[in-house]
Every structure is written in C-alpha cells, then in structure tokens.
Scaffold this motif. Structure first.
Motif, PDB file in Angstrom:
ATOM      1  N   THR A  69      -7.270   6.592  -9.749  1.00 43.12           N
ATOM      2  CA  THR A  69      -7.397   7.613 -10.788  1.00 43.12           C
ATOM      3  C   THR A  69      -6.021   8.182 -11.102  1.00 43.12           C
ATOM      4  O   THR A  69      -5.038   7.878 -10.433  1.00 43.12           O
ATOM      5  CB  THR A  69      -8.313   8.754 -10.311  1.00 43.12           C
ATOM      6  OG1 THR A  69      -7.733   9.327  -9.134  1.00 43.12           O
ATOM      7  CG2 THR A  69      -9.709   8.236  -9.978  1.00 43.12           C
TER       8      THR A  69
ATOM      9  N   ALA C 239     -18.613   5.710   0.310  1.00 43.88           N
ATOM     10  CA  ALA C 239     -17.245   5.318  -0.020  1.00 43.88           C
ATOM     11  C   ALA C 239     -16.838   4.018   0.659  1.00 43.88           C
ATOM     12  O   ALA C 239     -15.883   3.368   0.245  1.00 43.88           O
ATOM     13  CB  ALA C 239     -16.269   6.429   0.356  1.00 43.88           C
ATOM     14  N   GLU C 268     -27.489  13.075  -2.199  1.00 43.53           N
ATOM     15  CA  GLU C 268     -27.517  12.213  -3.373  1.00 43.53           C
ATOM     16  C   GLU C 268     -28.975  11.961  -3.758  1.00 43.53           C
ATOM     17  O   GLU C 268     -29.759  11.491  -2.924  1.00 43.53           O
ATOM     18  CB  GLU C 268     -26.827  10.877  -3.047  1.00 43.53           C
ATOM     19  CG  GLU C 268     -26.718   9.915  -4.215  1.00 43.53           C
ATOM     20  CD  GLU C 268     -25.860  10.474  -5.332  1.00 43.53           C
ATOM     21  OE1 GLU C 268     -24.740  10.897  -5.041  1.00 43.53           O
ATOM     22  OE2 GLU C 268     -26.342  10.512  -6.490  1.00 43.53           O
ATOM     23  N   GLU C 355     -19.267  15.782  -0.327  1.00 46.05           N
ATOM     24  CA  GLU C 355     -17.900  15.259  -0.450  1.00 46.05           C
ATOM     25  C   GLU C 355     -17.125  15.791   0.746  1.00 46.05           C
ATOM     26  O   GLU C 355     -17.160  16.988   1.044  1.00 46.05           O
ATOM     27  CB  GLU C 355     -17.297  15.737  -1.775  1.00 46.05           C
ATOM     28  CG  GLU C 355     -16.100  14.964  -2.252  1.00 46.05           C
ATOM     29  CD  GLU C 355     -14.794  15.360  -1.582  1.00 46.05           C
ATOM     30  OE1 GLU C 355     -13.852  14.570  -1.626  1.00 46.05           O
ATOM     31  OE2 GLU C 355     -14.717  16.464  -1.008  1.00 46.05           O
ATOM     32  N   ALA C 466     -25.233   9.425  -8.863  1.00 50.14           N
ATOM     33  CA  ALA C 466     -23.823   9.057  -8.988  1.00 50.14           C
ATOM     34  C   ALA C 466     -23.649   7.551  -9.180  1.00 50.14           C
ATOM     35  O   ALA C 466     -22.534   7.067  -9.310  1.00 50.14           O
ATOM     36  CB  ALA C 466     -23.065   9.507  -7.739  1.00 50.14           C
ATOM     37  N   THR C 490     -23.342  -0.131  -7.839  1.00 51.44           N
ATOM     38  CA  THR C 490     -22.838   0.326  -6.553  1.00 51.44           C
ATOM     39  C   THR C 490     -23.951   0.354  -5.522  1.00 51.44           C
ATOM     40  O   THR C 490     -25.130   0.492  -5.864  1.00 51.44           O
ATOM     41  CB  THR C 490     -22.226   1.730  -6.688  1.00 51.44           C
ATOM     42  OG1 THR C 490     -21.818   2.181  -5.403  1.00 51.44           O
ATOM     43  CG2 THR C 490     -23.254   2.725  -7.236  1.00 51.44           C
ATOM     44  N   ALA C 564     -13.736  10.438 -15.189  1.00 51.33           N
ATOM     45  CA  ALA C 564     -13.486   9.442 -14.144  1.00 51.33           C
ATOM     46  C   ALA C 564     -12.014   9.398 -13.763  1.00 51.33           C
ATOM     47  O   ALA C 564     -11.664   9.160 -12.609  1.00 51.33           O
ATOM     48  CB  ALA C 564     -13.953   8.069 -14.620  1.00 51.33           C
ATOM     49  N   CYS C 569     -12.557  14.980  -7.696  1.00 54.60           N
ATOM     50  CA  CYS C 569     -13.322  14.280  -6.657  1.00 54.60           C
ATOM     51  C   CYS C 569     -14.345  13.325  -7.246  1.00 54.60           C
ATOM     52  O   CYS C 569     -14.511  13.213  -8.457  1.00 54.60           O
ATOM     53  CB  CYS C 569     -14.014  15.290  -5.747  1.00 54.60           C
ATOM     54  SG  CYS C 569     -15.529  15.962  -6.450  1.00 54.60           S
ATOM     55  N   GLY C 570     -15.068  12.710  -6.364  1.00 48.70           N
ATOM     56  CA  GLY C 570     -16.047  11.700  -6.728  1.00 48.70           C
ATOM     57  C   GLY C 570     -17.156  12.207  -7.621  1.00 48.70           C
ATOM     58  O   GLY C 570     -17.731  11.432  -8.393  1.00 48.70           O
ATOM     59  N   HIS C 573     -15.869  11.849 -10.974  1.00 46.74           N
ATOM     60  CA  HIS C 573     -15.605  10.428 -11.241  1.00 46.74           C
ATOM     61  C   HIS C 573     -16.877   9.668 -11.602  1.00 46.74           C
ATOM     62  O   HIS C 573     -16.839   8.704 -12.346  1.00 46.74           O
ATOM     63  CB  HIS C 573     -14.966   9.759 -10.013  1.00 46.74           C
ATOM     64  CG  HIS C 573     -13.631  10.343  -9.652  1.00 46.74           C
ATOM     65  ND1 HIS C 573     -13.084  10.231  -8.396  1.00 46.74           N
ATOM     66  CD2 HIS C 573     -12.730  11.048 -10.372  1.00 46.74           C
ATOM     67  CE1 HIS C 573     -11.910  10.842  -8.363  1.00 46.74           C
ATOM     68  NE2 HIS C 573     -11.677  11.348  -9.554  1.00 46.74           N
ATOM     69  N   THR C 574     -18.003  10.110 -11.032  1.00 45.76           N
ATOM     70  CA  THR C 574     -19.235   9.334 -11.194  1.00 45.76           C
ATOM     71  C   THR C 574     -20.263  10.020 -12.084  1.00 45.76           C
ATOM     72  O   THR C 574     -21.357   9.491 -12.278  1.00 45.76           O
ATOM     73  CB  THR C 574     -19.889   9.094  -9.821  1.00 45.76           C
ATOM     74  OG1 THR C 574     -20.146  10.361  -9.204  1.00 45.76           O
ATOM     75  CG2 THR C 574     -18.991   8.279  -8.911  1.00 45.76           C
TER      76      THR C 574
END
Lengths: 285, 549, 592
Positions: A69, C239, C268, C355, C466, C490, C564, C569-570, C573-574
């Motif tokens: 990123t 991850a 999640e 996270e 996510a 994923t 993204a 953080c993720g 991003h997702t």
C-alpha cells in the motif's frame, strides 16, 4: 575526573531515491523530511513540526517500492536504498480522494492550505450526492477565550496531541465515538470551563481549519473585519514568568489580535500558557 | 542549565516550586523528562498541581527545608552514596559539613518536617544514585527569612554527589519574572556592575568609568528591604520606582505603605497607574517593554532574547530609556543615545559574558551567556569548571554548614494556623498585567483550607471569614481543599483590590537576599459573626491615609 | 514514551454510587490505586504506577457497565481516580465500544443484541429483532455475534443477570458441538471437541493435553521455533504470516518484558471457529499460548476474547485458574524454570480490535485504533514491548507440530500450504458448522461435508465481509492461500457463506456496507469517510430500484482504490472488496 554527561550524538546518513533522484538525509529522518530537503512540496494536514506524527489524514502518502500500500511520508522513517514516488498516478489519486472526502463532509471555508491542495489535485465534490452525511454541529462558545466550530473539524488529532502528550499533558479533550461519528470532546461533552482545560490555547494554535479559534479572531471574522493581509507579526518575549517564551504578536490596526509562538523556538516549541497567550489586553490601554 | 536538560534527567527533585502553574512552559520540558522515564520527588507543604505528577510527594512543614536537606545529606553520607572523587577534587569543607549534619538523623528530620523517615531515605538514595539528578526550586525556598541558607543547603546535596556542572544534572533556580535574570545581568543589584562585576573591584569599575567618562560610586547600594528600613530610620527620603508595585507586593503591606507615603519625594515610572503610582508625587508613563519597545531580556536559562516593538504606545507613554535619558538631561547630565541597540553594543564592550551577542546573532532564538566572542555558541550550562583537572584556576566549591531554624513566626494559640502564599496558573503577582483578561478558570482570591480544619472551625466551602495575623486582618472566602494538609492554609496575592493578602504576611527577611518570608505567617480564622474587631480589617485605616484612592 | 500517563487529572463534580465503587474495587483494590496517600504528608503516584495500571481501564469500564447499565460520569470519575486516567481519555475509550453506553439507558433491563449481518441477515434477523421487541425486550441491532451456524443470533448483555447467549448449553451439560470432518483424515484441531470435558484439566490431560508442552520444555525454545518453521505454519487469522518468523522476532529481543497474545477477538462476519475451540477445548488454547511464551521467552500471556462470547470467557477463566493451581502457569511452568502467566481480557464490541495493533491499543486501555506499521509488534507491541499476536487456531497447530514433528504435520495439505484448516460454513448450507479439512481441499468438497447447499447457490462469500463474493462456478477451487488469491478472492479467517438465488443481494450488500460504516474506527480519512460514501452510493442505488449509474460505478471504484491504498489498516483495505465483487458478479447494480 570522569564526567559521564556528554550528550553529543553521532548521526549516520541514509541515501534514498525520490522520484528518481538520490537524496541523502540523516538516519531517523522521515520520508517527509527527505522530501522537504529535496524541495518536493508534500501536502500535509495532520502533520505539524512540533507534534508527533499521527499519520491519520493520509494526504501525504507516497509510493515506496516493495510496499503493498501507499505509506504516510510524515511518519515513515527513511531506509537505505528506499525508492520513493511522490507524484505517481496512485499517489495523486489517493491524495485527491482524501481531499474530496474531507471536502464532502466538513466546512473547509477557512482552511486555506487544504483548499490549495484540493485545487492542485483536482478534487471534485460535485460527484457526491447532495443528501450526503456531513458534520453538522452548533458552534460552541462557552467562555471569552475560545470558540469551537466542529463543522470545520477534519479530525486531524492535532488539538488532542497538543492538549496531551505532545505539549500540555492536560488531556481535557479526546477523540470520542467511533467512525464517522468521531468527535473531539471533553468527558461527557462537559462545557470547557468545567473540564480540565487550562486555556493554554495550544490546541487552537495547531488547528488547521479554524474549527478552533481564539474568540478575538472569531469576533473580528464575524464582524467581517479579520484582515490577515493587513496584519503584522512581531516576535518578542513574554512579560510574565522567567521562562522566556517567544511570542508572535499578530497586530491589526495597532491592536494585538492574536498571540502565537514560533514552533521552532527551543523554549516553547510553539506552545504557551494562558498568561502568555491571553494576558496582553493591557497593552495599549 | 538549559531547559532541554531536564528532558534527559533520571531523577528530578522539585523543591518549593509549583512550576506547573508558575512556569508552565518549563514544565513542558519537565514532563518530557517524565515521559522519558525520569522519577520525580516533590518537596512542598502543599500537594500542588506539580506535586501530583510526582512519584513521591513529601509534604513538609513550612520552613523545615534545611532539616530535610541535612537529613538527606546525612543519609547519603551514611549509605556511602557520595561521590568521593568529586568531593576531594572539586569541593572544600566536607569534613566540617559532614559533622554538622550528623544530628539530622532520619527520625529527627521526620519529627521536624512531618514526613516519614522512610520517604526521606528513599529520596536520598534516589537522588544520589541517579545518573543525572537535578534539584529545582523557586520561591518556596527563597521566600523565607533564611533564604540563602535554604539555597546553599540544596547546593550541599549537589556537591556531595557531583550532580552539578554536567549536562542533565544540576541546580536549577527558576526565575519568577521575565527579566529578573536580565536585571541582575545588567547590574540592577546593589553591589554589581553589568556582567556580575563587583562595584568594589577597582579594575572592573575602572573599565566602566573609562567608557562612561565619569567616576562611579564605589560603595555598594542597598536592596529593597533595606530601603524600607532606611525609610523607617529617615535615612531615605526619596524613591524612584521603575516598574515595581511595592505598595501592593511587600510583606506586611500596611507598614510598607505608611513608609512610602512618608517619603518627601516618590517618583514612579510604570505602564500602569498602580497603587504605588497613585501615591507618587510624579508619575512617568512608560511604554510596555515587551510589546512597545526594542531591547533584550534574559530568561531563567540565561538566554538573552530580543523584545521588539509590535504596537505604538498610547498617549505620552515613552520608552524607559528615553525617560531616563531625558531625566538625566534635566539634571544636567548627557547620557548620550537612548537607542537600545547602541546601548547594547556598548554593554558588550564592558561585559565579557555578553560580548559575543550581537543583535544579529540574537535574532534567531537568543543565546545563553557566557558568550564571550562572536563565534562562541553560548553556554548551555555553568560550573563545568568543577570537572576540569585544574578547576580552571578556581577555588574548590565550599560546602556550607547550615542549621534548621524554622519560620520566624511560630504558631501560637492565638494564631494557630500556618499561612503560605503562591501563584495560580492564570494570574501573576499583584495582577496588574494578568487581571485584564477574562480567565474562565479564575476563582479570585480565596483561602485554601483542609476539610478537617474547616470542620473544626464550622466553616463551609465559599464562606467568607475574617483572617488575622499579628499584623492585621482581612476578610475573604475560603476554599475547602482536600489536597492541603491539616494546619496549613494557602492563598495567592493576585487580587489586592479584592483582598489585601499582604496585610497578613510577615516581613521578617533574609539579610543577604533581601527577600521577605512570604511563605510563612501565623494566622487565625474567625467566622464573621463572631470575629473580633481588628484595625485594618475593613481597609478603613488605608482609606484614612488616602492611599487607596 | 509513556503515552497518556504524564497528565493532569481534573474530575467532574459527579459522584459514584456504592455499587459502582464496589464494581471498580473488584478490578483494582483501593490500596493498589495509582495514587496512594500513605500519610497526610506522603503521597505516592507517578508515571510508573499509572503505566502499570492503565490496562485495567477496559476491565474497569466493563465492571461499571455491568453494574449500572452504562458508564455514568460519577462511576467513571471513581475509575479515573483509581487509575489516574484523565476523564476525557476514559470517555474517548468508553464511547468507542458497542457494549458500553455513555448515556443513561433509562431502564434496568438486559439488552438483547441481535446480529444483522450476512448469515443472520438472510435468516430473518430483522423479523427476529421485531419479535423480541414485541415481547417487550430491549433490542440492539448490531454486527455479527459469531454464532452464524445458528442464525439468527442473539447475545444478551445482562442487567441483574450475567451476560449470556440463550442458545448456549448450560455449563454443567456436556454436549457434542456441531461439527463434521472428512472421514478419511484424522482430526488435529478438533480432535478433543465433544470428547474432552471442557471444564476439567484432568480430562484434558487424559486426552493428550500438555504432552506438546512437555515436549517443548524438553527440546527448548529455539527447537520449538525451528519445528514451527520447518512445518511451514502460517497464521490462521487471515493474514497468513509465517508464525516462525513472528516468534523468532520476539525471541531475538532481549532485556525488555515480552508478551504473547491470543487474538480471540473473532469478529469477522461468518467466523465462529475460535469460539468452538474455546468453548469446547479451552485448555488447548492455554497450552498453545504457554508454548508460544516458552518459544519467544515472553513471561506475559494475554487472551483478548470478544465481549460477546460469555461461555468461552467463563471456560477460559476456569481453565486459567486450574492451570495456575496445577503449576502449568506461574513462576515455574512444568518445571521448566520459565515464568509464564495469562490474563484474560474481554473486548467490548469492536470489529477493529481484531486487527492486532488495534487489539493491543484496546488492551492497554486506549481507543482501539490501529497503528501504522512499521514498527511491527515483534519490537513495538503491547505497551511498546516485543509481542507476538497469534490466532487460537494457529496456536493449536503449533501444539500439533511440537508434539508430532514437522514432517508429520506436512503429511496433509499442500507443499505451500501444509496442514489442516478450519472452515466456518453458514448460510444456505445443510449443516452449518466448523469443519477441519486438509489445506487444498476443494471448496465443493467442503460444502459437501456440510451436507451441501440447500438451494441453488447464487454466490459464496469467502473470507467474510472483508472478503469477496465468488460464483457457484468456483467449487473446484482448492482452498489454499495461493489458489484463492489466484482466483481473486481470499481464505481470510476461513469463512464460507452460501447464498442461494432467493437472496436479495442489494439488501445484503447494503448491510455489508453498513457493517463497515459501523465498524470503521474513524481514525484515518480514507476509511472514515470512504465507508460512509460507499454506503450512500448503495443506498441511492437501492432507491433507484437497484440500478447503478456509470458515474456511480466509477466513484465506487475510485473510493475503493483510495481505501485500499491509503488506509492505515486492513479494515479500510478490504472495506470495498465485497461490494466490488458483488458488482463484478452482477449480484447488484443492474436494475430489477
């Protein structure tokens, strides 16, 4: 005699590539430091020279080879051999989107610098729906020294840092809530005079959008008589205790209308106390 | 010392200083030190806002500082925590000093100070074993009748351990006023010429005489407290008061006002029509030094910085220098230019410590003296000579033998409570500058008292009471404060128009520093409906003298 | 730098009730407060005492919430004084979490949290919520509760009764949990579920418990890490970071306190595997975390479990107590000479705290806001000290590796993705539940294990909110990190949620967007604003009968790229993956 006190530090140098050009800076410097040293003008909103970077606004992001990123230039330390792109399509796109996001939610009418960035990156607010969610809060005037207009708040955390660990350590305000509902708040939204606030004004000094203003400035703006172009700024020394804080007196029509302190002064790092900030009213009387 | 040093200190001993409120921006540096892991021990009769940051607060009885410091010294010695190499090389008088502190056992000190022995031991060990230890103090040490003894007793601790003259450790007096250091630098002391050169040193004096083209009086003058004694004796009949408000700020204020009003001639030069100015025969309106004038001031870290004119002064107000030059002119003496920069450059030729400080160099953040040459970077801290092999040719630093005395004014059945005074964050001294803005956190003048004492006296929070000392009485409100120990009361003196606090304070003073014992008076509190009538309680005596206007 | 510890403390005038004080006193006793008045003239306080206690803020807030039904100003004052936390800071923390209220609820009833996400969404969550309301209950519609196999799910935040999940079996009962597996492969991670008594250490030991740890003590820390490396174990939380590298990083740090954390904040949507492990085999997590402590040289173990898992919390707390008594935690673990103990920490309703850096912030008593990386937790983790954060499933795998050796571990799975993996199947599938299969098993095979789809599958959500939607044509996809990535989706935390052709995808995807809007911590601009604007475009689309204009599609893409690329953080991003995949697959966007 053994004297174990030397504070001299040796600093090693690091070479990175910025937009294809080698730049050598001190180890421990950030990418932003390197950009500044190299003359690359990087937009920043939540960054201030006298505060620890919080890297939340993301307008300073750059592309670093090998990173999935984009990375915030304000907080990421340089590493030997880093290859940095500051003006790639990816970088320009994210910067533009950050500026659109901010402009779409808050009142940036007094955020001169952010508006310049928005023009530079072509931020287009017209594509966001008219009934979009925006920040809509009443202006808080709870004393004679400050006003708080959170419609203008971009949640850059700078006021929180200045009130907290980076300067004042009073912690009268914090970010409260979650997500888009985040607000800068005292405990249970207590009125500022009832909170821990000691009116040092260091939060106001770092606010980039005019969400926090000294009442003296707010009143002049309300009267349509705030004329920055007509103001002089003179550096002098505070008249109260013996610490020797430098003051910048902002003078309009031979009257002090605002007091700040230079962020690069070794004594204040831009910070003052209530006396230095507001104890000038007797001048000229 | 430099403020930055405290950011790297390991042990901070804050003694008689509420820097959080009195020196807020210095405290920013101190808090960085705490952030970096420093331990802080606070010695203060009150649990001040500064003390609340401390690892340990030692709430000593007012005026028992020497008992505490001597006991710390004794403990350092007995625990084998001194720096013998430093003592041997850099100090003198150790044996005598060590013998003198022998009676100050931890238990004796605990008895005198009211602080548990174990805590005293802990402070001694922490201070001595810290890699970089600092002692900082303010008026809690100096506003006592034995102020100089208090100061040297702290210096003894630094000499025992070698915590002096090195980056990060040292002895740090914090200056209370923006240019009290600069005033001293420039010779505004009874026995000094600019640059701390002695007036009775013919060589130094000769240099100034040559530059000024006139002979100088070699006899040291007298300081403010002695002046009041001289007024009382009738030896002093005229005063020229520049930027000072003694009619509000002196201890035992009614006495001081009476003396001022008895002068043949009182000239006041000020930016305000202060109470002193109201008593004057002639008032020279001055302009505001830091906003309407050019010049320099010197801070607590010996940093000389420029003040600059930002606004044009109102009416007939003039620069202090202009007024003095004009006054001299009327007296038939030509002082030459009143241009600040020219005068500064003249000073640089006379004071070696300032020689390297051109206006140009001062422009960017100032310089710390001594700065003898134009390429000298300034001096972040002093006394490094203590660590030089040859002590740079100086005599070793002397230990001082000092004994505990306690406050002059003892508590009695008639006056059973201790009164101490200090500053609050948003106000300053007698309030002439600071009372002009509306502070949301200002509570005005009030007497802070412990909840237990308040209950004993049947007082409720905010109640107005009569407060009396052997010198007079005032009426004021009380604030019940859990943070103040039993038997102690506290007030600021920022609002003389509301409460004439200095009616109460004691003018017992230190022969060497000239400072009065503002920190320790004995008082009594009476409920208003049962209060005995005491002269001066309602200010009527002052009205009769015409001094309140 | 001791963040937030060198501070003024000014409390408001509000006073606490005796109940509130008692609740806080149970978390930190009055003689252990950050400031202690030893005598009237001697007060101890300071930065270190504050630092050592700040992490009790979250437990303290839980105690206040449970007692009063909200965090009252007076109660918070008492807690703030005890810990010397500035009230504005504490308010910032309290107002961050779903399970804490900072306004007076005005009633003294329990609150029924009803999950509105994915599996529950299609299982009539809204109708369920309305039914509860009609029964006069206090209902809070919220995010996934980790009970997707029994949708629609409910969690009761108790008032005058303990927090509980009505669907949970009582503690004293011992019931085989819902599960299944490939009959041809031996179970590794689920081997004890339904077999062992989850409340008994001796039962755990009878079923092979603590054999792995004994082996670890025998071979020593470095050999443990080497075995984990040789086994090729990667993290199972989503991850997929190589576990050995993480552990080695912490092991190499010397001279500072070190920590290992089990990230049991399973939040999640679609994920519930760790809950099954912790409810039915809690001792294995204790043993696994102890193993991580031994390998890394950390003395401090922490389990951060999500606040909506009351049964798992009780069972873990019980397990920790039994292990302490047995000398399996404490000053000398299993006679190894190694000191190790575990503290159990309850989250308070915040997806973001899954996270790892947000989790550590939350645990340390701050808002659960992720940090920018680098620096990484292996050097700057909990309290700024070296820390390894692992998913419970990962820790159980490590036990298997140490007990049986890396070669044995690699006997199943693929070369790149060795071992087995837990999958959480829910939605339109015959037998929702947790399934353990070798890595590389195809998607279709796993769905078959769960009895197959119940209708005509229109789409499958891989990896939860996510993750992303895939079509029913992907059943041949081998379930490995590499294969899923190759097909643009994923594995995530092992979520497989099936949706048949009866589903209103516009409504479903709108809810996913709403989930992110509710769960973004709001720290960084791209995510804080992006998730709101994304939701608004979908609302507009929904109002337009489901049609997505071209310019809106472009805006969705523009926002997705920035979220993204530029989020911290993720989560950011997702946050647009599911939305974009739904558009790509034609599940949403074309007018009906």
């Amino acid at each position: 005699m053994t004297k174990t006190d030397d504070h001299a530090e040796t600093v090693t140098q690091v070479t990175v590539t910025i937009d294809g050009t080698d730049v050598t800076v001190d180890d421990g410097d950030t990418i932003l430091d390197a950009c500044n040293a190299h003359g690359v003008d990087t937009p920043t909103i939540c960054y201030a020279e006298n505060l620890t970077p919080v890297n939340v606004c993301r307008v300073c992001v750059v592309e670093v080879e090998g990173n999935r990123t984009l990375v915030p230039s304000c907080s990421r330390p340089v590493e030997e051999g880093m290859e940095i792109q500051t003006d790639s399509e990816r970088v320009r796109h994210s910067r533009k989107m950050v500026l659109e996001f901010l402009g779409s939610g808050v009142d940036l009418s007094q955020a001169t610098e952010i508006n310049e960035y928005s023009a530079r990156y072509g931020a287009d607010l017209s594509r966001y729906g008219d009934d979009r969610q925006v920040i809509d809060e009443p202006i808080l005037i709870q004393d004679e020294l400050y006003i708080r207009d959170y419609d203008k708040c971009v949640l850059c955390y700078q006021c929180v840092s200045a009130c907290g660990d980076d300067a004042q350590h009073t912690f009268a305000i914090s970010v409260a809530g979650r997500g888009f509902d985040n607000r800068i708040s005292t405990e249970f939204d207590a009125a500022l005079p009832d909170s821990a606030c000691v009116y040092c004004g260091n939060c106001v000094a770092v606010c980039p959008t005019g969400a926090l203003q000294f009442k003296s400035e707010f009143d002049l703006r309300q009267a349509d008589n705030w004329r920055e172009e007509d103001q002089t700024v003179t550096t002098t020394v505070c008249s109260y205790c013996g610490v020797g804080c430098n003051l910048e007196l902002h003078v309009q029509d031979n009257e002090i209308v605002k007091v700040t302190s230079p962020v690069d002064h070794s004594v204040t790092h831009g910070n003052l106390c209530i006396k230095g900030r507001f104890g000038y009213t007797y001048v000229g009387n | 010392m430099s403020y930055e040093e405290i950011e790297n200190a390991d042990v901070i001993l804050l003694w008689g200083s509420n820097a959080r409120e009195a020196h807020p921006i210095f405290f920013h540096h101190l808090m960085k030190g705490l952030d970096n892991g420093a331990k802080m021990y606070c010695v203060d009769p009150r649990r001040t806002s500064s003390s609340k940051f401390a690892d340990v607060w030692l709430g000593i009885d007012v005026g028992t500082d020497i008992a505490l410091s001597n006991a710390i010294a004794r403990e350092i010695i007995h625990a084998g925590l001194t720096n013998p190499e430093f003592i041997a090389h850099s100090t003198q008088g150790y044996e005598e000093f060590a013998a003198s502190v022998e009676p100050y056992t931890l238990d004796v000190a605990a008895e005198i100070t009211g602080v548990p022995a174990e805590a005293i031991r802990e402070v001694a060990h922490a201070y001595a074993t810290g890699a970089k230890s600092q002692i900082l103090w303010t008026l809690g040490i100096t506003e006592h009748h034995n102020a100089v003894d208090n100061v040297v007793s702290l210096c003894n601790l630094a000499l025992l351990t070698g915590h002096v003259g090195r980056w990060g450790s040292g002895l740090v007096p914090l200056r209370g006023q923006n240019n009290v250091q600069g005033g001293g630098d420039m010779g505004a002391l009874p026995d000094k010429l600019p640059g701390f050169q002695n007036i009775d040193d013919a060589g130094a004096r000769g240099k100034f005489e040559a530059a000024y083209g006139m002979e100088l009086n070699p006899k040291p003058g007298i300081h403010l407290t002695l002046m009041f004694e001289a007024m009382e004796r009738g030896d002093m009949t005229a005063a020229y008061v520049v930027g000072e408000n003694p009619a509000d700020s002196e201890a035992d204020i009614e006495h001081a006002r009476a003396l001022l009003s008895g002068l043949d001639c009182l000239v006041v030069q000020d930016i305000f029509m202060t109470r002193t100015a109201e008593m004057a025969d002639v008032v020279f309106p001055a302009s505001v030094a830091w906003a309407e004038c050019d010049g320099t001031v010197t801070s607590s870290e010996r940093r000389v910085q420029r003040v600059r004119r930002a606004v044009t002064p109102p009416g007939e107000a003039r620069h202090d220098l202009d007024i003095m030059v004009a006054l001299a002119d009327r007296m038939g003496v030509d002082l030459g230019t009143s241009d600040p920069q020219s005068l500064w450059d003249e000073l640089r030729t006379l004071s070696p410590a300032h020689a390297g400080m051109s206006y140009e160099r001062l422009d960017d953040g100032g310089l710390q003296w001594p700065c003898p040459t134009l390429d000298h970077p300034g001096s972040p801290f002093l006394h490094s000579w203590l660590w030089a092999d040859d002590l740079e040719g100086r005599d070793p630093a002397p230990f001082s033998v000092v004994e505990h005395e306690g406050p002059k004014e003892q508590l009695t059945d008639e006056f059973p409570l201790r009164l101490t005074t200090g500053r609050s964050l948003d106000s300053y001294n007698t309030g002439v500058q600071s009372n002009g803005f509306t502070s949301p956190i200002r509570y005005g003048e009030a007497l802070d008292i412990n909840p237990g004492d308040a209950a004993d006296l049947d007082l409720s929070d905010g109640e107005r009471v009569q407060v009396s000392s052997p010198r007079g009485s005032v009426e004021m409100g009380i604030r019940i404060q859990p943070d103040i120990p039993r038997g102690l009361t506290f007030t600021t003196y920022h609002f003389p128009d509301l409460v004439d606090v200095n009616v109460l304070t004691n003018d017992a003073w230190d022969k060497r520093s000239g400072t009065s014992e503002f920190k320790a008076a004995a008082i009594r509190i009476d409920k208003l409906d049962t209060a005995p009538v005491v002269p001066g309680a309602d200010g009527s005596q002052l009205d009769a003298s015409g001094s309140r206007g | 730098m001791h963040r937030g510890l060198v501070a003024d403390l000014k409390l408001t005038v509000d006073t606490s009730t005796s109940d509130e004080r008692a609740a806080v006193d149970a978390v930190i006793s009055p003689d252990d407060h950050a400031v202690i008045h030893e005598t009237e003239r001697l007060v101890r306080g300071g930065t270190e005492r504050r630092r050592d206690r700040r992490h009790l803020l979250l437990p303290g807030l839980h105690a206040l919430q449970a007692t009063a039904g909200w965090i009252s100003p007076g109660g918070m004052n008492y807690l703030c004084a005890a810990l010397q936390v500035p009230p504005a800071e504490a308010f910032g923390v309290a107002s961050f979490y779903e399970l804490f209220r900072t306004d007076d609820p005005g009633h003294d009833q329990s609150v029924h949290h009803v999950c509105m996400d994915t599996s529950c969404h299609i299982a009539g969550a809204e109708e369920f919520a309305q039914q509860l309301e009609s029964e006069g209950k206090q209902v809070h519609r919220g995010p996934c509760l980790g009970q997707c196999e029994r949708a629609p799910a409910r969690f009761v935040q108790g008032r005058n009764e303990p927090d509980h999940v009505p669907a949970d079996v009582p503690d004293e009962l011992f019931v085989l949990p819902q599960r299944a597996a490939d009959p041809d492969v031996e179970l590794r991670l689920l081997q004890r579920l339904g077999v062992v008594d989850p409340t008994s250490l001796s039962s755990y030991r009878e079923h092979g418990g603590y054999v792995a740890l004994a082996r670890a003590v025998e071979i020593g820390p470095q050999a443990v890490i080497d075995a984990v490396r040789a086994a090729g174990l990667s993290g199972r939380g989503g991850a997929a970071f190589p576990t050995a590298i993480k552990w080695q990083g912490v092991a190499d740090e010397q001279g500072r306190p070190k920590h290992v954390i089990a990230n049991a904040d399973e939040s999640e949507p679609g994920t519930f595997k760790d809950r099954h492990l912790m409810e039915h085999d809690p001792f294995s997590l204790i043993e696994g975390l102890t193993l991580a402590g031994l390998a890394t040289g950390a003395e401090n173990g922490w389990i951060y479990i999500r606040g909506e898992y009351p049964l798992a919390t009780r069972r873990l707390a019980n397990a920790i107590e039994q292990c302490r008594t047995a000398g399996l935690l404490g000053a000398d673990v299993l006679g190894s000479g190694h000191r190790f103990d575990i503290e159990l920490r309850r989250g308070a309703g915040a997806y973001i705290c899954g996270e790892e850096t947000a989790l550590m912030e939350s645990m340390a008593g701050f808002r659960g806001e992720p940090r920018n990386k680098p620096p990484f937790p292996s050097t700057h983790g909990l309290f700024g000290e070296p820390t390894a954060v692992n998913n419970p499933e990962t820790l159980l795998n490590a036990l298997v590796i140490v007990e049986h050796g890396p070669e044995s571990f690699r006997r199943v799975g693929t070369e790149q993705s060795p071992g087995t993996r837990l999958f959480c199947l829910s939605g339109h599938v015959a037998t929702p539940g947790v399934y353990e299969v070798p890595m590389g098993t195809t998607l279709g095979a796993v769905i078959d294990l769960a009895g197959g789809a119940t209708g005509t599958t229109r789409a499958i959500l891989m990896g939860g909110a996510a993750g992303s939607f895939i079509g029913a044509d992907q059943l041949d996809m081998p379930l490995t990190q590499g294969d899923t990535r190759e097909r643009g989706t994923t594995l995530g935390s092992g979520v497989i949620t099936l949706f048949d052709d009866s589903v209103d995808f516009t409504s479903l995807v709108l809810r996913i967007a709403e989930f992110f809007k509710g769960e973004s911590c709001g720290q960084c601009v791209p995510c804080r604003v992006g998730v709101v604007r994304q939701h608004e475009v979908l609302v507009e689309m929904s109002a337009n009968g489901g049609a997505l204009r071209n310019d809106r599609n472009t805006l969705i893409d523009d926002m997705a790229v920035a979220m993204a690329d530029a989020s911290i953080c993720g989560l950011g991003h997702t946050a647009s993956g599911a939305v974009q995949s739904a558009i790509r697959l034609g599940l949403i966007g074309s007018a009906t």
